[in-house]
Write a protein that holds these residues in place. Structure first.
Motif, PDB file in Angstrom:
ATOM      1  N   SER A 288      20.950  60.812  36.662  1.00 56.23           N
ATOM      2  CA  SER A 288      21.981  60.321  35.753  1.00 56.23           C
ATOM      3  C   SER A 288      22.286  58.859  36.034  1.00 56.23           C
ATOM      4  O   SER A 288      22.379  58.448  37.203  1.00 56.23           O
ATOM      5  N   SER A 289      22.422  58.090  34.971  1.00 61.84           N
ATOM      6  CA  SER A 289      22.933  56.726  35.060  1.00 61.84           C
ATOM      7  C   SER A 289      24.259  56.676  34.311  1.00 61.84           C
ATOM      8  O   SER A 289      24.757  57.704  33.833  1.00 61.84           O
ATOM      9  N   THR A 290      24.818  55.514  34.174  1.00 60.27           N
ATOM     10  CA  THR A 290      26.068  55.371  33.418  1.00 60.27           C
ATOM     11  C   THR A 290      25.888  55.808  31.976  1.00 60.27           C
ATOM     12  O   THR A 290      26.787  56.375  31.357  1.00 60.27           O
ATOM     13  N   HIS A 291      24.677  55.581  31.449  1.00 58.83           N
ATOM     14  CA  HIS A 291      24.451  55.789  30.021  1.00 58.83           C
ATOM     15  C   HIS A 291      23.505  56.932  29.689  1.00 58.83           C
ATOM     16  O   HIS A 291      23.341  57.263  28.513  1.00 58.83           O
ATOM     17  N   ASP A 292      22.869  57.525  30.679  1.00 56.32           N
ATOM     18  CA  ASP A 292      21.777  58.436  30.367  1.00 56.32           C
ATOM     19  C   ASP A 292      21.652  59.517  31.430  1.00 56.32           C
ATOM     20  O   ASP A 292      22.030  59.307  32.587  1.00 56.32           O
ATOM     21  N   THR A 293      21.097  60.675  31.035  1.00 59.42           N
ATOM     22  CA  THR A 293      20.774  61.751  31.969  1.00 59.42           C
ATOM     23  C   THR A 293      19.444  62.368  31.569  1.00 59.42           C
ATOM     24  O   THR A 293      19.207  62.650  30.392  1.00 59.42           O
ATOM     25  N   LEU A 294      18.564  62.565  32.555  1.00 57.93           N
ATOM     26  CA  LEU A 294      17.302  63.238  32.335  1.00 57.93           C
ATOM     27  C   LEU A 294      17.232  64.487  33.196  1.00 57.93           C
ATOM     28  O   LEU A 294      17.675  64.479  34.343  1.00 57.93           O
ATOM     29  N   LYS A 295      16.634  65.544  32.646  1.00 57.02           N
ATOM     30  CA  LYS A 295      16.437  66.782  33.391  1.00 57.02           C
ATOM     31  C   LYS A 295      14.959  67.146  33.330  1.00 57.02           C
ATOM     32  O   LYS A 295      14.370  67.213  32.254  1.00 57.02           O
ATOM     33  N   GLU A 296      14.360  67.367  34.504  1.00 60.57           N
ATOM     34  CA  GLU A 296      12.954  67.713  34.614  1.00 60.57           C
ATOM     35  C   GLU A 296      12.793  68.912  35.534  1.00 60.57           C
ATOM     36  O   GLU A 296      13.659  69.192  36.367  1.00 60.57           O
ATOM     37  N   THR A 297      11.658  69.621  35.416  1.00 65.23           N
ATOM     38  CA  THR A 297      11.293  70.655  36.378  1.00 65.23           C
ATOM     39  C   THR A 297      10.088  70.145  37.159  1.00 65.23           C
ATOM     40  O   THR A 297       9.060  69.788  36.566  1.00 65.23           O
ATOM     41  N   ILE A 298      10.220  70.121  38.495  1.00 61.63           N
ATOM     42  CA  ILE A 298       9.234  69.469  39.344  1.00 61.63           C
ATOM     43  C   ILE A 298       8.944  70.345  40.558  1.00 61.63           C
ATOM     44  O   ILE A 298       9.857  70.932  41.147  1.00 61.63           O
ATOM     45  N   GLY A 299       7.674  70.417  40.922  1.00 62.02           N
ATOM     46  CA  GLY A 299       7.278  71.092  42.154  1.00 62.02           C
ATOM     47  C   GLY A 299       6.952  70.073  43.226  1.00 62.02           C
ATOM     48  O   GLY A 299       6.590  68.924  42.932  1.00 62.02           O
ATOM     49  N   PHE A 300       7.071  70.472  44.479  1.00 63.00           N
ATOM     50  CA  PHE A 300       6.878  69.551  45.599  1.00 63.00           C
ATOM     51  C   PHE A 300       5.795  70.090  46.529  1.00 63.00           C
ATOM     52  O   PHE A 300       5.875  71.221  47.004  1.00 63.00           O
ATOM     53  N   ARG A 301       4.797  69.253  46.791  1.00 62.72           N
ATOM     54  CA  ARG A 301       3.689  69.636  47.671  1.00 62.72           C
ATOM     55  C   ARG A 301       3.042  68.361  48.209  1.00 62.72           C
ATOM     56  O   ARG A 301       3.264  67.266  47.700  1.00 62.72           O
ATOM     57  N   THR A 302       2.217  68.509  49.227  1.00 63.78           N
ATOM     58  CA  THR A 302       1.419  67.391  49.713  1.00 63.78           C
ATOM     59  C   THR A 302      -0.051  67.716  49.528  1.00 63.78           C
ATOM     60  O   THR A 302      -0.453  68.883  49.562  1.00 63.78           O
ATOM     61  N   ILE A 303      -0.845  66.690  49.335  1.00 61.45           N
ATOM     62  CA  ILE A 303      -2.286  66.842  49.224  1.00 61.45           C
ATOM     63  C   ILE A 303      -2.939  65.693  49.985  1.00 61.45           C
ATOM     64  O   ILE A 303      -2.508  64.545  49.875  1.00 61.45           O
ATOM     65  N   GLU A 304      -3.952  66.008  50.777  1.00 58.41           N
ATOM     66  CA  GLU A 304      -4.650  64.967  51.528  1.00 58.41           C
ATOM     67  C   GLU A 304      -6.051  65.450  51.875  1.00 58.41           C
ATOM     68  O   GLU A 304      -6.353  66.655  51.824  1.00 58.41           O
ATOM     69  N   ALA A 305      -6.913  64.502  52.203  1.00 59.52           N
ATOM     70  CA  ALA A 305      -8.260  64.797  52.672  1.00 59.52           C
ATOM     71  C   ALA A 305      -8.347  64.383  54.134  1.00 59.52           C
ATOM     72  O   ALA A 305      -7.970  63.267  54.490  1.00 59.52           O
ATOM     73  N   LYS A 306      -8.831  65.289  54.964  1.00 61.07           N
ATOM     74  CA  LYS A 306      -8.980  65.005  56.391  1.00 61.07           C
ATOM     75  C   LYS A 306     -10.356  65.471  56.830  1.00 61.07           C
ATOM     76  O   LYS A 306     -10.672  66.657  56.754  1.00 61.07           O
ATOM     77  N   ASP A 307     -11.161  64.521  57.282  1.00 64.44           N
ATOM     78  CA  ASP A 307     -12.558  64.817  57.590  1.00 64.44           C
ATOM     79  C   ASP A 307     -13.194  65.498  56.375  1.00 64.44           C
ATOM     80  O   ASP A 307     -13.171  64.934  55.288  1.00 64.44           O
ATOM     81  N   THR A 308     -13.729  66.679  56.521  1.00 63.94           N
ATOM     82  CA  THR A 308     -14.421  67.320  55.397  1.00 63.94           C
ATOM     83  C   THR A 308     -13.581  68.411  54.727  1.00 63.94           C
ATOM     84  O   THR A 308     -14.123  69.241  53.992  1.00 63.94           O
ATOM     85  N   GLU A 309     -12.273  68.377  54.947  1.00 65.48           N
ATOM     86  CA  GLU A 309     -11.402  69.399  54.360  1.00 65.48           C
ATOM     87  C   GLU A 309     -10.385  68.762  53.411  1.00 65.48           C
ATOM     88  O   GLU A 309      -9.985  67.610  53.574  1.00 65.48           O
ATOM     89  N   ILE A 310      -9.973  69.551  52.436  1.00 64.50           N
ATOM     90  CA  ILE A 310      -8.833  69.217  51.585  1.00 64.50           C
ATOM     91  C   ILE A 310      -7.650  70.029  52.073  1.00 64.50           C
ATOM     92  O   ILE A 310      -7.757  71.255  52.242  1.00 64.50           O
ATOM     93  N   LEU A 311      -6.535  69.349  52.311  1.00 67.89           N
ATOM     94  CA  LEU A 311      -5.344  70.013  52.847  1.00 67.89           C
ATOM     95  C   LEU A 311      -4.240  70.019  51.804  1.00 67.89           C
ATOM     96  O   LEU A 311      -3.790  68.966  51.353  1.00 67.89           O
ATOM     97  N   LEU A 312      -3.819  71.199  51.414  1.00 63.19           N
ATOM     98  CA  LEU A 312      -2.663  71.372  50.539  1.00 63.19           C
ATOM     99  C   LEU A 312      -1.512  71.856  51.397  1.00 63.19           C
ATOM    100  O   LEU A 312      -1.624  72.897  52.062  1.00 63.19           O
ATOM    101  N   ASN A 313      -0.441  71.063  51.420  1.00 61.19           N
ATOM    102  CA  ASN A 313       0.704  71.386  52.282  1.00 61.19           C
ATOM    103  C   ASN A 313       0.274  71.564  53.742  1.00 61.19           C
ATOM    104  O   ASN A 313       0.769  72.429  54.463  1.00 61.19           O
ATOM    105  N   GLY A 314      -0.685  70.751  54.144  1.00 62.24           N
ATOM    106  CA  GLY A 314      -1.135  70.752  55.527  1.00 62.24           C
ATOM    107  C   GLY A 314      -2.151  71.815  55.880  1.00 62.24           C
ATOM    108  O   GLY A 314      -2.622  71.865  57.017  1.00 62.24           O
ATOM    109  N   LYS A 315      -2.526  72.676  54.918  1.00 68.20           N
ATOM    110  CA  LYS A 315      -3.459  73.768  55.184  1.00 68.20           C
ATOM    111  C   LYS A 315      -4.729  73.600  54.358  1.00 68.20           C
ATOM    112  O   LYS A 315      -4.674  73.212  53.189  1.00 68.20           O
ATOM    113  N   SER A 316      -5.862  73.938  54.970  1.00 66.79           N
ATOM    114  CA  SER A 316      -7.145  73.803  54.301  1.00 66.79           C
ATOM    115  C   SER A 316      -7.215  74.721  53.080  1.00 66.79           C
ATOM    116  O   SER A 316      -6.793  75.881  53.123  1.00 66.79           O
ATOM    117  N   ILE A 317      -7.753  74.172  51.997  1.00 60.26           N
ATOM    118  CA  ILE A 317      -7.899  74.953  50.768  1.00 60.26           C
ATOM    119  C   ILE A 317      -9.272  74.688  50.173  1.00 60.26           C
ATOM    120  O   ILE A 317      -9.772  73.563  50.205  1.00 60.26           O
TER     121      ILE A 317
END
Length: 601
Positions: A288-317
């Protein structure tokens, strides 16, 4: 499919009785004039301009050259005015939608087509108004009440224009010129392996905004410290203003303040449930600002590559995926609504997939939002495809613009884990420099996701039966993504094919497979049969078990799709038949081979 007589009849009717065009068109180029993208469109007050529009086919682009002969749409044009063309209600198209599959006589048409409609507005003095287009293919010029509003290049990303000054109280006239002609300097360039659907292919809205509004924002887990949410809020103007970010389910409320550029950056301690395919948790986020409000639906996660693995939320997938074109599930044509998107993703879920590659361009926003809800990871890509003019500055400018619009639109989608900057581009210094610049730009815009490009040139050692990944571009991406068609375009002993690389990075087999005509049966050695395609999939499963650095696959492709390159009259008839599902929605034998493989991963 094209009936020449019908097409000529429509064409000459258009040229003799139906033009409603523009009085200010002596020279109209297509310099980009759309404005910074407004996001979270579904959260804003708007008037839908979807529905029935009038149209005119203009293959000679007459409307851009001869401005003296056209009625610009005044309600009561002067009787003595020389008006040769005017829109009429008889020629109509549905928006959103491609023109090809709506009108048989323009199924093969590539060129300029004019859209027109009127709409009513109760205009308010204390509001700003913007026209928003989900996408139109390829070049678009927009006119409102006799004035050119702006133009946009690119067929798969959204754009918007502020129209406050030109919008009228009550009745308004909008004319949109859409041109899907292919040219060497465009992105994609002249040749693609998908249908060049033309038209206003996604929704059009008139947004009603406050005089100062939240243009866009981002909030995601900090990859460096996942106990914090980080992001920014960007206002429409340069104001120092107080803001509030709230996530009610987490009892989180944070006061923010924008700087002189209208931007507030933040880092907030929080511990939300992590979004994943098994638990696609979404939170309501309010800003919200003085003049506006936005509402969204959002999910939270991490994604990264480490050596030869893909890590979603720190776990290999392992990415159990499938590639998808934006082709409607049963009848063909461009996907334009949530039901169509949901059907395609439901088929992916039936495969036991946890990931989809959306090829070869950004898909409808409904796809990535539905992926958020269904728990499917997403690879999203811009159409830097095959032989782009690598040294052409305009081509690069358009590619970077598409990249920016794709990332800006989808930066809050937890499902999106990979930004791809290219597909199957030939090796060379100019190409690598072009893509390196796009990779740098991607990191500037969003450093929370993985970056890739689908490669296809590898060195094959016949004696060792080994393919070596050596493309220089692999130095700059996070993933080694390889398109390989063993068993279809070469080789037959795919199960014994080996892979090697000196890059210590995860590999995704981003494409593989072969074609089959659904319902055609025979031996595993008989091309075009379902059995032949299924055997390719069986052999690849055996090959995958021998690649120690393999982190995922996304075979080609979920469903048969239209393509001008696929001309075999018996088996293709302008359809790419590599789908696991036919154009009529019937599953082929290879569908079940992949489904069983994914059960074991």
């Amino acid at each position: 499919m094209l009936k020449t007589e019908s097409f000529l009849k429509t064409y000459f009717l258009s040229l003799n009785s139906v033009f409603f065009l523009l009085a200010l068109l002596p020279q109209i180029g297509f310099t980009q004039t759309s404005e910074p993208l407004i996001t979270s469109i579904s959260a804003r007050n708007s008037i839908s301009l979807d529905g029935t529009w009038n149209y005119i086919v203009d293959p000679y682009k007459t409307g851009f050259r001869d401005s003296k002969r056209y009625d610009f749409g005044q309600e009561t044009p002067e009787e003595e005015a020389f008006v040769e063309y005017k829109f009429q209600a008889g020629n109509t198209l549905k928006v959103p939608g491609d023109w090809n599959t709506q009108k048989e006589e323009i199924f093969y048409y590539e060129g300029l087509l004019w859209y027109q409609r009127t709409f009513q507005v109760n205009k308010k003095n204390n509001k700003e108004y913007a026209l928003y287009f989900g996408a139109a293919n390829y070049k678009t010029t927009v006119f409102l009440n006799g004035s050119k509003i702006g133009s946009h290049e690119g067929g798969f990303t959204p754009f918007n224009f502020n129209v406050t000054a030109k919008l009228r109280e009550g009745k308004n006239h909008i004319v949109v010129a859409v041109d899907n002609e292919r040219r060497p300097e465009y992105v994609p360039t002249l040749k693609t392996d998908w249908w060049n659907y033309g038209g206003i292919t996604r929704s059009v809205k008139l947004l009603e905004l406050n005089t100062s509004y939240i243009r866009t924002f981002k909030v995601q887990l900090d990859i460096e410290d996942p106990d914090y949410l980080k992001g920014f809020v960007h206002l429409s103007d340069s104001l120092e203003e107080n803001l509030t970010l709230r996530i009610p389910e987490l009892n989180l409320s944070k006061k923010l303040k924008t700087n002189e550029s209208g931007v507030a950056e933040f880092s907030i301690k929080a511990k939300p449930q992590r979004w994943s395919p098994e638990n696609p948790k979404l939170y309501e986020v309010l800003i919200s600002s003085t003049h506006d409000t936005l509402k969204e639906t959002i999910g939270f996660r991490t994604i990264e590559a480490k050596d030869t693995e893909i890590l979603l939320n720190g776990k290999s997938i392992f990415l159990k995926g499938i590639s998808i074109h934006e082709e409607a599930p049963f009848d063909g044509g461009r996907v334009y609504n949530e039901d169509q998107a949901k059907q395609l993703l439901t088929w992916a879920k039936e495969l036991n997939a946890n990931y989809v590659r959306l090829a070869h361009y950004p898909h409808n926003e409904a796809m990535v939002r539905e992926a958020d809800r269904m728990g499917l990871l997403v690879w999203s890509e811009i159409p830097v495809y095959w032989d782009i003019l690598w040294e052409n500055s305009h081509s690069y400018q358009v590619a970077e613009q598409m990249l920016t619009e794709m990332i800006t639109r989808d930066q809050n989608r937890a499902s999106v884990i990979i930004w791809s900057v290219a597909n199957e581009t030939p090796q060379g210094e100019a190409r690598t420099d072009f893509l390196k610049k796009l990779i740098t730009k991607t990191k500037e815009l969003d450093d929370d996701r993985l970056i890739s490009a689908a490669l296809h040139e590898v060195r094959y050692d016949r004696e060792e039966n080994t393919k070596y990944i050596e493309d220089e571009l692999a130095n700059y991406v996070d993933l080694l993504s390889i398109n390989n068609y063993c068993g279809w375009y070469g080789g037959s002993d795919c199960q014994n094919l080996k892979w090697a690389t000196n890059f210590n990075k995860p590999m995704i087999m981003s494409e593989y497979g072969g074609g089959s005509l659904q319902g055609l049966n025979g031996s595993v050695d008989e091309r075009w049969t379902e059995e032949f395609q299924a055997e390719i999939y069986r052999q690849h499963v055996k090959m995958f078990n021998k690649i120690p650095f393999l982190a995922g696959v996304s075979p080609w492709i979920l469903k048969d799709f239209r393509s001008p390159l696929r001309m075999h009259a018996t088996y293709q008839n302008y359809w790419n038949r590599k789908g696991l599902i036919s154009d009529r929605g019937i599953k082929k034998k290879a569908f079940y081979i992949l489904q069983d493989f994914y059960k074991t991963k």
